[in-house]
Every structure is written in C-alpha cells, then in structure tokens.
Write an enzyme that holds these catalytic residues in place. Structure first.
Site, short mmCIF file in Angstrom:
data_model
loop_
_atom_site.label_atom_id
_atom_site.label_comp_id
_atom_site.label_asym_id
_atom_site.label_seq_id
_atom_site.Cartn_x
_atom_site.Cartn_y
_atom_site.Cartn_z
N GLU A 44 -75.38 30.54 -10.11
CA GLU A 44 -75.34 29.27 -10.53
C GLU A 44 -74.27 28.52 -9.92
OE1 GLU A 44 -75.13 26.29 -14.49
OE2 GLU A 44 -73.92 28.18 -14.70
N ASP A 118 -74.66 16.64 -9.14
CA ASP A 118 -74.36 15.43 -8.72
C ASP A 118 -75.29 14.88 -8.45
OD1 ASP A 118 -73.20 12.98 -8.09
OD2 ASP A 118 -71.11 13.64 -7.92
#
Length: 212
Positions: A44, A118
């Site tokens: 991840e 983001d």
C-alpha cells in the site's frame, strides 16, 4: 493536511526494526526473506495510520503486506497498530514512493493499493498524482506480469483522471464502482480517510486495473 511534528518518532521507529524495515535496499529482489512465510506480496502506497494494511493482513493471512509511508509522524501510528496486532505478515517502510525502484525489483510485488492519494488538483501538479503515467511505469517495473493496482478515492476529478490515465497506459480495467458503499462489493476494508469521508456523505470511488 497539516502534520503535527513528533520529534520522538524516529527514535520509536528505530526501536522496532522487526516491524519497520530499516534497510529495505537489502531485500530488493528477495522480499520473501523478512517474512515468516513465502507468499504473495501486496503493498500500500501511502499507508497513513495503518488501519487498512493491518486489517488486510488480519483478513488475509495467506498474503504478505508492506505499508509504505513517507512521514515519520504518521507511520508511528501505523507502528502502534502493528505492535498491538503482532502480525507476522505485514511490514512497514518509511520511504518515499518515488524511490520504489530502489527497494523493489521486477516480480517482487503482486498488487499495489492506492487509497485516498493526494489529488493534486492543479494542472501544473499532474506529475505528482500517483496515477500519472510515470508512476504507472514505476509500478510496472516492480509488479509481476498481470500485476494489479486497486485504487480508491473520494475525489471524482482524480478518479476520472485516473481512469483516463490507466486506459492511455494500456491497463486492463477489471472492476469499477462509482459508489462503493452502495454497491454489492464484499470484503471492503476502510481506511481512516474513507470512514471520515463516507460519514461526511462523500461518495467513494473504486477500481481495479491489471497490467497486460
């Protein structure tokens, strides 16, 4: 997101090399070594406080996991989760995703998770998005053939951009949901952000793509 600086974070990280791998370069091409059992490896990128990676490791003991987080003040929270859970099939790396090629070789990784990255909404920041073509090329250099990316976000603009980026790169779309929490998808494990955004009424987008 404004991070609260934790001056003690590095010292705490250094105290637990069994959880936060101190020298990831040494395992490039041999990431089975630091784990108790040789099995598929999922990573991840941007693991935050570690809820997702820890719960995935609990739910899937037949898979090894690595959570990657660049900020020491954030990864210590993931470390606390991991210490409490004491799972043999998950490790953490305190490194920058831009440097993945330094730590992983081709065929090291079976799947990559990108959760609530983001969005970098300004056009001039496109190259910073984790689904930009340069990152897709980087991921392809460490994934096995037919390796996968599983992507979740609450940002519609980023999701639409990512679908276009995946398509232009030539990836195969396996799954798409425009409203994950209202779909029939089973086994979803939420991140901290996912729970927060969902409780605010935000729609969660998810897709799975595969390298050819």
């Amino acid at each position: 997101m404004r991070l609260r600086h934790k001056p003690w974070a590095k010292e705490r990280i250094d105290q637990y090399p069994q959880y936060v791998v101190a020298d990831p370069e040494m395992y490039k091409g041999n990431w089975q070594e630091p784990f108790a059992i040789q099995q598929p490896l999922h990573i991840e990128i941007g693991s935050g406080k570690g809820r997702f990676i820890t719960e995935m490791a609990k739910a899937n003991p037949d898979i090894n996991y690595i959570g990657i987080e660049v900020y020491q003040s954030v990864i210590v929270a993931a470390l606390d989760r991991l210490i409490e859970a004491d799972l043999p099939n998950v490790k953490l790396l305190n490194v920058n995703a831009n440097d993945l090629g330094k730590f992983f070789a081709k065929n090291d990784v079976d799947r990559i998770y990108l959760n609530f990255s983001d969005p970098w909404p300004k056009t001039r920041h496109e190259k910073r998005r984790l689904t930009y073509k340069n990152y897709l090329n980087l991921y392809g250099s460490i994934l096995r053939d037919a390796g996968e990316i599983h992507f979740k976000t609450d940002n519609q603009g980023l999701f639409e951009y990512s679908l276009m980026s995946f398509s232009q790169y030539g990836l195969l779309l396996k799954y798409i949901s425009l409203d994950l929490h209202q779909s029939d998808f089973e086994g979803n494990i939420m991140t901290e952000y996912e729970q927060k955004f969902s409780e605010q009424g935000n729609r969660i987008y998810r897709c799975e793509v595969k390298y050819k």
